[in-house]
Design a protein around this motif. Structure first.
Motif, PDB file in Angstrom:
ATOM      1  N   PRO A 270       0.826  -1.211   0.000  1.00  0.00           N
ATOM      2  CA  PRO A 270       0.000   0.000   0.000  1.00  0.00           C
ATOM      3  C   PRO A 270       0.860   1.261   0.000  1.00  0.00           C
ATOM      4  N   LEU A 271       0.427   2.280  -0.723  1.00  0.00           N
ATOM      5  CA  LEU A 271       1.098   3.575  -0.675  1.00  0.00           C
ATOM      6  C   LEU A 271       0.977   4.144   0.736  1.00  0.00           C
ATOM      7  N   TYR A 272       1.933   4.940   1.132  1.00  0.00           N
ATOM      8  CA  TYR A 272       1.866   5.587   2.450  1.00  0.00           C
ATOM      9  C   TYR A 272       0.566   6.370   2.596  1.00  0.00           C
ATOM     10  N   SER A 273       0.220   7.063   1.486  1.00  0.00           N
ATOM     11  CA  SER A 273      -0.977   7.902   1.547  1.00  0.00           C
ATOM     12  C   SER A 273      -2.234   7.048   1.718  1.00  0.00           C
ATOM     13  N   ASP A 274      -2.178   5.805   1.286  1.00  0.00           N
ATOM     14  CA  ASP A 274      -3.310   4.909   1.530  1.00  0.00           C
ATOM     15  C   ASP A 274      -3.358   4.489   2.997  1.00  0.00           C
ATOM     16  N   ARG A 275      -2.212   4.520   3.641  1.00  0.00           N
ATOM     17  CA  ARG A 275      -2.144   4.064   5.028  1.00  0.00           C
ATOM     18  C   ARG A 275      -2.381   5.197   6.008  1.00  0.00           C
ATOM     19  N   ASN A 276      -1.755   6.355   5.739  1.00  0.00           N
ATOM     20  CA  ASN A 276      -1.833   7.419   6.751  1.00  0.00           C
ATOM     21  C   ASN A 276      -2.810   8.534   6.373  1.00  0.00           C
ATOM     22  N   GLY A 277      -3.502   8.369   5.236  1.00  0.00           N
ATOM     23  CA  GLY A 277      -4.532   9.344   4.881  1.00  0.00           C
ATOM     24  C   GLY A 277      -4.000  10.666   4.344  1.00  0.00           C
ATOM     25  N   ASP A 278      -2.664  10.773   4.176  1.00  0.00           N
ATOM     26  CA  ASP A 278      -2.119  12.023   3.636  1.00  0.00           C
ATOM     27  C   ASP A 278      -2.454  12.156   2.152  1.00  0.00           C
ATOM     28  N   ASN A 279      -2.327  13.368   1.664  1.00  0.00           N
ATOM     29  CA  ASN A 279      -2.554  13.624   0.254  1.00  0.00           C
ATOM     30  C   ASN A 279      -1.385  13.058  -0.557  1.00  0.00           C
ATOM     31  N   LEU A 280      -1.698  12.196  -1.510  1.00  0.00           N
ATOM     32  CA  LEU A 280      -0.654  11.512  -2.291  1.00  0.00           C
ATOM     33  C   LEU A 280       0.299  12.492  -2.958  1.00  0.00           C
ATOM     34  N   LYS A 281      -0.245  13.464  -3.670  1.00  0.00           N
ATOM     35  CA  LYS A 281       0.605  14.351  -4.461  1.00  0.00           C
ATOM     36  C   LYS A 281       1.435  15.275  -3.576  1.00  0.00           C
ATOM     37  N   GLU A 282       0.814  15.784  -2.528  1.00  0.00           N
ATOM     38  CA  GLU A 282       1.594  16.648  -1.623  1.00  0.00           C
ATOM     39  C   GLU A 282       2.707  15.867  -0.945  1.00  0.00           C
ATOM     40  N   THR A 283       2.419  14.609  -0.613  1.00  0.00           N
ATOM     41  CA  THR A 283       3.455  13.771   0.003  1.00  0.00           C
ATOM     42  C   THR A 283       4.623  13.594  -0.947  1.00  0.00           C
ATOM     43  N   LEU A 284       4.316  13.242  -2.191  1.00  0.00           N
ATOM     44  CA  LEU A 284       5.371  12.956  -3.163  1.00  0.00           C
ATOM     45  C   LEU A 284       6.233  14.189  -3.438  1.00  0.00           C
ATOM     46  N   TYR A 285       5.586  15.350  -3.506  1.00  0.00           N
ATOM     47  CA  TYR A 285       6.331  16.537  -3.937  1.00  0.00           C
ATOM     48  C   TYR A 285       6.878  17.379  -2.790  1.00  0.00           C
ATOM     49  N   PHE A 286       6.207  17.369  -1.652  1.00  0.00           N
ATOM     50  CA  PHE A 286       6.570  18.339  -0.613  1.00  0.00           C
ATOM     51  C   PHE A 286       7.063  17.731   0.685  1.00  0.00           C
ATOM     52  N   LYS A 287       7.137  16.392   0.737  1.00  0.00           N
ATOM     53  CA  LYS A 287       7.620  15.771   1.977  1.00  0.00           C
ATOM     54  C   LYS A 287       9.030  15.234   1.812  1.00  0.00           C
ATOM     55  N   PRO A 288       9.841  15.341   2.849  1.00  0.00           N
ATOM     56  CA  PRO A 288      11.170  14.729   2.813  1.00  0.00           C
ATOM     57  C   PRO A 288      11.064  13.206   2.994  1.00  0.00           C
ATOM     58  N   THR A 289      12.111  12.497   2.610  1.00  0.00           N
ATOM     59  CA  THR A 289      12.100  11.025   2.665  1.00  0.00           C
ATOM     60  C   THR A 289      13.338  10.499   3.382  1.00  0.00           C
ATOM     61  N   ILE A 290      13.235   9.232   3.770  1.00  0.00           N
ATOM     62  CA  ILE A 290      14.440   8.432   4.037  1.00  0.00           C
ATOM     63  C   ILE A 290      14.286   7.157   3.213  1.00  0.00           C
ATOM     64  N   ASN A 291      15.326   6.784   2.504  1.00  0.00           N
ATOM     65  CA  ASN A 291      15.282   5.588   1.654  1.00  0.00           C
ATOM     66  C   ASN A 291      16.529   4.747   1.890  1.00  0.00           C
ATOM     67  N   ILE A 292      16.361   3.423   1.798  1.00  0.00           N
ATOM     68  CA  ILE A 292      17.498   2.501   1.898  1.00  0.00           C
ATOM     69  C   ILE A 292      17.904   2.107   0.486  1.00  0.00           C
ATOM     70  N   GLU A 293      19.067   2.584   0.070  1.00  0.00           N
ATOM     71  CA  GLU A 293      19.544   2.284  -1.293  1.00  0.00           C
ATOM     72  C   GLU A 293      20.072   0.864  -1.398  1.00  0.00           C
ATOM     73  N   GLY A 294      20.610   0.373  -0.275  1.00  0.00           N
ATOM     74  CA  GLY A 294      21.173  -0.970  -0.289  1.00  0.00           C
ATOM     75  C   GLY A 294      21.530  -1.402   1.113  1.00  0.00           C
ATOM     76  N   ILE A 295      21.599  -2.715   1.306  1.00  0.00           N
ATOM     77  CA  ILE A 295      21.988  -3.258   2.604  1.00  0.00           C
ATOM     78  C   ILE A 295      22.706  -4.569   2.351  1.00  0.00           C
ATOM     79  N   THR A 296      23.749  -4.837   3.130  1.00  0.00           N
ATOM     80  CA  THR A 296      24.455  -6.106   2.965  1.00  0.00           C
ATOM     81  C   THR A 296      25.102  -6.535   4.273  1.00  0.00           C
ATOM     82  N   SER A 297      25.034  -7.836   4.516  1.00  0.00           N
ATOM     83  CA  SER A 297      25.686  -8.413   5.693  1.00  0.00           C
ATOM     84  C   SER A 297      25.737  -9.920   5.527  1.00  0.00           C
ATOM     85  N   GLY A 298      26.795 -10.527   6.065  1.00  0.00           N
ATOM     86  CA  GLY A 298      26.867 -11.978   6.195  1.00  0.00           C
ATOM     87  C   GLY A 298      26.936 -12.734   4.901  1.00  0.00           C
TER      88      GLY A 298
END
Lengths: 443, 443
Positions: A270-298
């Motif tokens: 589910p999109l975040y906006s589907d979960r938290n009720g925020d406006n999809l377009k405003e979220t995409l354009y006006f909200k900051p993000t944190i993203n995991i580009e990659g992870i590795t271990s073991g």
């Protein structure tokens, strides 16, 4: 060979050079080729190889002393092509198929560069080698790695730089096939998280009494988000500049829908906006993000290895909106991990740059919108910001001119991903519209 | 060349063969060599290559028709050697240095196998080729991948198998340099967690509205544990058999301390028992675990790649105590992820086997303890279970004899990790003590 064929051959040549700035490969090689192309067209070129990725400043001067100045910003570096196995053609070979051109960088940003060169070449031939405006290209080779030296470079050439309008490196048509014009982008701070829990990888029977590194890293990452997709780092959103009414209205006018997004990218959660009720377009354009580009271990080979990994690393990024500081954002993430009892997670900043949004009612911007609308016979989608990142803040700081971003891409372009591609028709339209924009300054 | 040198040459030969069962490499090759060594010593050998890793059943028969039977269980497969860059010598070359022998499998389990062969060879020469007990070797090649075919194999040869005592493949001295005898081990279930969140890796600007695969996987992993190191999966501990008083007392008699554990492994995070107040030794020996063997997603090369990864995978394992079912445990983990809203995480079981603990007051076990005590001039540490895993439950099910585990290792052995090593003195002592055990049956 006509002009467009000639610059298609150049694009083919450029795509074949894996100029990955993250790997620092082939950068002077490709920069030299591009600088020569500018010289062939009659530009005054300053080639500066002080930096690991040389900068090219190329000036086409109008004979009209009162001419305005258009600055065009492009870059010749590209993202890595990995994962290679998902490409349907060689990423380092321009491949035409079904009216599309495939290859790493064909959109981002080599195609935009060669289309604009073709536009100027054609305009010059069709207009007795005269331009109604000065056109200055700034071409760099570290855009995909946060334009590391752009600030220093612009400061160095400050007295030679002047602009009324800046045309940005990227852009194109949206999922509804309408041309878009962006006036801003997000900032970014990228960083590694790493953790070492023991001197060596351990026999995994010890998992009864000690954490593994991947477990601690997973926990660290999980604490960054709540289950609705909001970022759970205290004060993370404190400095966010809320969009003004015009910006909100521009974004709301976007034809983007949740259904089209899901279908376009094959999204299965589910999109975040589907979960938290925020406006999809405003979220995409006006909200900051944190993203995991990659992870590795073991151990990640075949079969099973009963090992308790002693080290784990992840690459993360946070995209920022205007007024957010890269360094302060990272500090807040660090404070959060500390407070969560995860002070053994080591944070290493890799890159950072702030965000920027243009005033989309500036007369020069309105002129661009008008030229684009006339050419495409449709009102462009006008956006105060792209959801992506680029060094607009740095360029704006130096040039103090509004920025308009539109280019050869479309919704299926797959920038940064396997099978990056553009449509040949979009590419040719971009050549046309850049010519039309130059022509408008004749008036 | 004396007998010990001869079997040291064999160990050198075996270490040089990368018989990694997880990769299914070189297994018949090494099994053939070992079968021939048994034949050379006069054993009746049944070489069964029905399975991807051949089984060797080798019987040395006593001329005494009333002789008891000792079964010795070993394996010729090893863990992968990765990460290779952390080895100080070639893992596939037996390297002697400072009284130690280095190489993948030098302890686990090729060193134990060749030491026991050397013991029998010497005993036969010194005793006119006569044995006071029957000795049956069961040697397999899939121990490191949960003995996949051992149950089927033992069923097939059930009428040829009989035992009064089983000597296990592994063991050695503890951090205080005291020889240990184990009578049980934990079970295991291994599984992959994987998640796909989109059709392709996405441009990371979309992180404003969609989860990345590594974020969802990190969350899934994080939900498995509470902050004290307890497993947070409901009903996970329901079937745990609590240790009886004798088992607790045996474990408490261990010289193991938190300080020695921390120092030995260079641990940098608090032990679970330091956090949740549980008893360190009981936790290590009698509690089940969940461990992350490896995790991978997205871009992990040099520099930065602003990508939102669409897929992520982790390898996990859960070590089980007796009475815990591998499949039911996995079902509970699956139910938990489902309840946590993470039903898109795909769980794939790879391997499973139950745990087992011997009765450490069985007369045959007491005999072993006495022989070991006499030889080493010290009371061995006797433990009802190892914290590690092996197919003891399967072997016990078939042979119905108590199991004693002791071998050539020591606290610095680094099984499954880089720089696996044994001490030459321990190796020779193990040859001696196996000979002493055989001799004890003369009485």
């Amino acid at each position: 060979m006509n002009i467009r064929q000639q610059y298609m051959t150049l694009l083919e040549q450029l795509v074949a050079i894996p100029s990955v700035s993250a790997m620092e490969t082939h950068l002077p090689e490709i920069a030299t080729i591009i600088a020569n192309e500018f010289r062939k067209l009659g530009a005054q070129v300053i080639y500066d190889d002080t930096y690991f990725a040389p900068f090219i400043l190329a000036k086409f001067l109008s004979r009209n002393p009162n001419a305005k100045t258009l600055v065009i910003y492009n870059h010749y570096d590209v993202q890595p092509a990995e994962p290679l196995n998902l490409w349907q053609s060689d990423p380092w070979r321009l491949t035409a198929h079904d009216g599309k051109l495939y290859g790493r960088g064909v959109d981002d940003d080599k195609g935009n560069l060669t289309a604009r060169l073709a536009a100027i070449a054609e305009y010059l031939i069709e207009n007795n080698q005269e331009l109604p405006i000065n056109i200055t290209f700034i071409v760099e080779g570290s855009e995909e790695t946060a334009s590391r030296y752009l600030t220093a470079y612009l400061a160095k050439y400050q007295d030679q730089l002047q602009a009324d309008l800046v045309i940005w490196e990227s852009g194109g048509k949206n999922a509804e096939d309408i041309i878009e014009i962006f006036g801003g982008n997000k900032g970014i701070v990228t960083f590694d998280l790493s953790v070492t829990t023991a001197a060596n990888d351990l026999h995994s029977s010890l998992a009864a009494i000690v954490d593994s590194a991947p477990m601690r890293l997973s926990r660290a990452i999980a604490t960054l988000f709540d289950s609705l997709g909001n970022i759970a780092v205290p004060h993370f959103y404190d400095d966010v500049v809320e969009p003004n009414d015009r910006e909100k209205a521009l974004v709301q006018a976007l034809p983007l829908t949740r259904e089209s997004l899901i279908a376009q990218h094959g999204l299965t959660v589910p999109l975040y906006s589907d979960r938290n009720g925020d406006n999809l377009k405003e979220t995409l354009y006006f909200k900051p993000t944190i993203n995991i580009e990659g992870i590795t271990s073991g151990y990640n080979g075949n079969g099973v290895k009963t090992v308790l990994p002693a080290t784990a690393t992840a690459k993360l990024e946070s995209r920022l909106v205007p007024n957010m500081s890269p360094d302060l954002t990272l500090q807040r993430i660090s404070d959060h991990l500390q407070a969560a009892g995860l002070s053994d997670i080591v944070i290493t900043k890799t890159l950072g740059q702030p965000g920027y949004r243009s005033d989309m009612s500036d007369p020069e911007i309105l002129r661009v919108i008008d030229v684009v609308a006339n050419y495409y016979h449709v009102s462009p989608v006008v956006l105060p910001t792209s959801p992506g990142t680029g060094p607009m803040a740095i360029i704006h700081q130096s040039l103090q001119a509004p920025i308009a971003s539109f280019g050869v891409g479309y919704a299926g372009t797959k920038d940064h991903a396997p099978n990056e591609n553009i449509r040949l028709s979009d590419y040719n339209q971009h050549i046309d519209v850049i010519k039309a924009l130059i022509k408008r300054y004749e008036l």
